[in-house]
Design an enzyme around this catalytic site. Structure first.
Site, mmCIF file in Angstrom:
data_model
loop_
_atom_site.group_PDB
_atom_site.id
_atom_site.type_symbol
_atom_site.label_atom_id
_atom_site.label_comp_id
_atom_site.label_asym_id
_atom_site.label_seq_id
_atom_site.Cartn_x
_atom_site.Cartn_y
_atom_site.Cartn_z
ATOM 1 N N CYS A 31 -10.314 -5.412 0.851
ATOM 2 C CA CYS A 31 -9.872 -4.073 0.128
ATOM 3 C C CYS A 31 -8.325 -4.044 0.765
ATOM 4 O O CYS A 31 -8.027 -3.942 2.102
ATOM 5 C CB CYS A 31 -10.646 -2.955 0.957
ATOM 6 S SG CYS A 31 -10.041 -1.322 0.901
ATOM 7 N N CYS A 34 -7.574 -0.736 2.737
ATOM 8 C CA CYS A 34 -8.168 -0.837 4.114
ATOM 9 C C CYS A 34 -7.066 -1.443 5.011
ATOM 10 O O CYS A 34 -6.957 -1.026 6.124
ATOM 11 C CB CYS A 34 -9.506 -1.576 4.296
ATOM 12 S SG CYS A 34 -10.692 -0.694 3.215
#
Length: 201
Positions: A31, A34
């Site tokens: 991600c 993230c």
């Protein structure tokens, strides 16, 4: 104190029970957002971690799918702020300002309250000199006291009249001939008077 990587549900439960606030970062290695917000989370963890009051954990949703399912995590990153083992706030997405303000608010609240009690002090207390009597009023006792207090305020038969009124209202509301339905209802207070009047006619 640093960020604790969570490897099992029992480890998370232990941390939740030992800190007033726990900030959990649900992330995935693949991600991009993230990775972008990870330094902000790390800074907040370094600045705001306090033993027994504020803990920071990271949960990889790919390796801990059961935990992610348990808390309904469907987007990454998702930040859950737990207070006393219950979810207090949910933040979805990489919003550094939102994360910062939520963590600082939780930290300020944690600073006001004491650290979470150890396991040995989490039992119900007792009244001094009261023997085995719990210090808290039992739920049933409290409900009984409330009923007695309300009954003391209301005139006798008041609740009966309210129930009859509501019953007659519902009967007449759903009938084609409301007057006849009300007169013939078992809830009619003057049932005997209506029957006597019909006999006289």
């Amino acid at each position: 104190m640093t960020i604790t990587p969570i490897t099992s549900a029992s480890q998370l439960n232990t941390i939740l029970s030992s800190s007033t606030y726990v900030v959990a970062d649900f992330y995935a290695d693949w991600c991009g957002p993230c990775k972008a917000i990870a330094p902000v989370f790390s800074q907040l963890a370094q600045a705001e971690s306090k033993p027994g009051k504020m803990a920071f954990v990271k949960i990889d949703v790919d390796s801990q799918q059961s935990i992610a399912r348990q808390y309904g995590v469907s987007a990454m990153p998702t930040f859950l702020i737990f207070k006393n083992s219950s979810v207090n706030k949910t933040l979805r997405g990489a919003d550094p300002n939102g994360l910062r303000s939520a963590v600082l608010a939780a930290s300020a609240d944690a600073a006001k309250s004491g650290a979470k009690a150890s396991v040995s002090f989490q039992t119900r207390g007792h009244v001094l000199g009261g023997g085995d009597m719990p210090s808290r009023v039992q739920r049933g006792d409290l409900a009984e006291q409330g009923r007695a207090w309300i009954a003391g305020l209301l005139p006798a038969g008041f609740m009966d009249a309210v129930i009859r009124f509501l019953g007659l209202y519902v009967v007449t509301l759903f009938s084609l001939d409301p007057k006849a339905a009300a007169e013939n209802s078992v809830l009619n207070v003057g049932q005997g008077r209506v029957d006597a009047a019909k006999k006289r006619r």
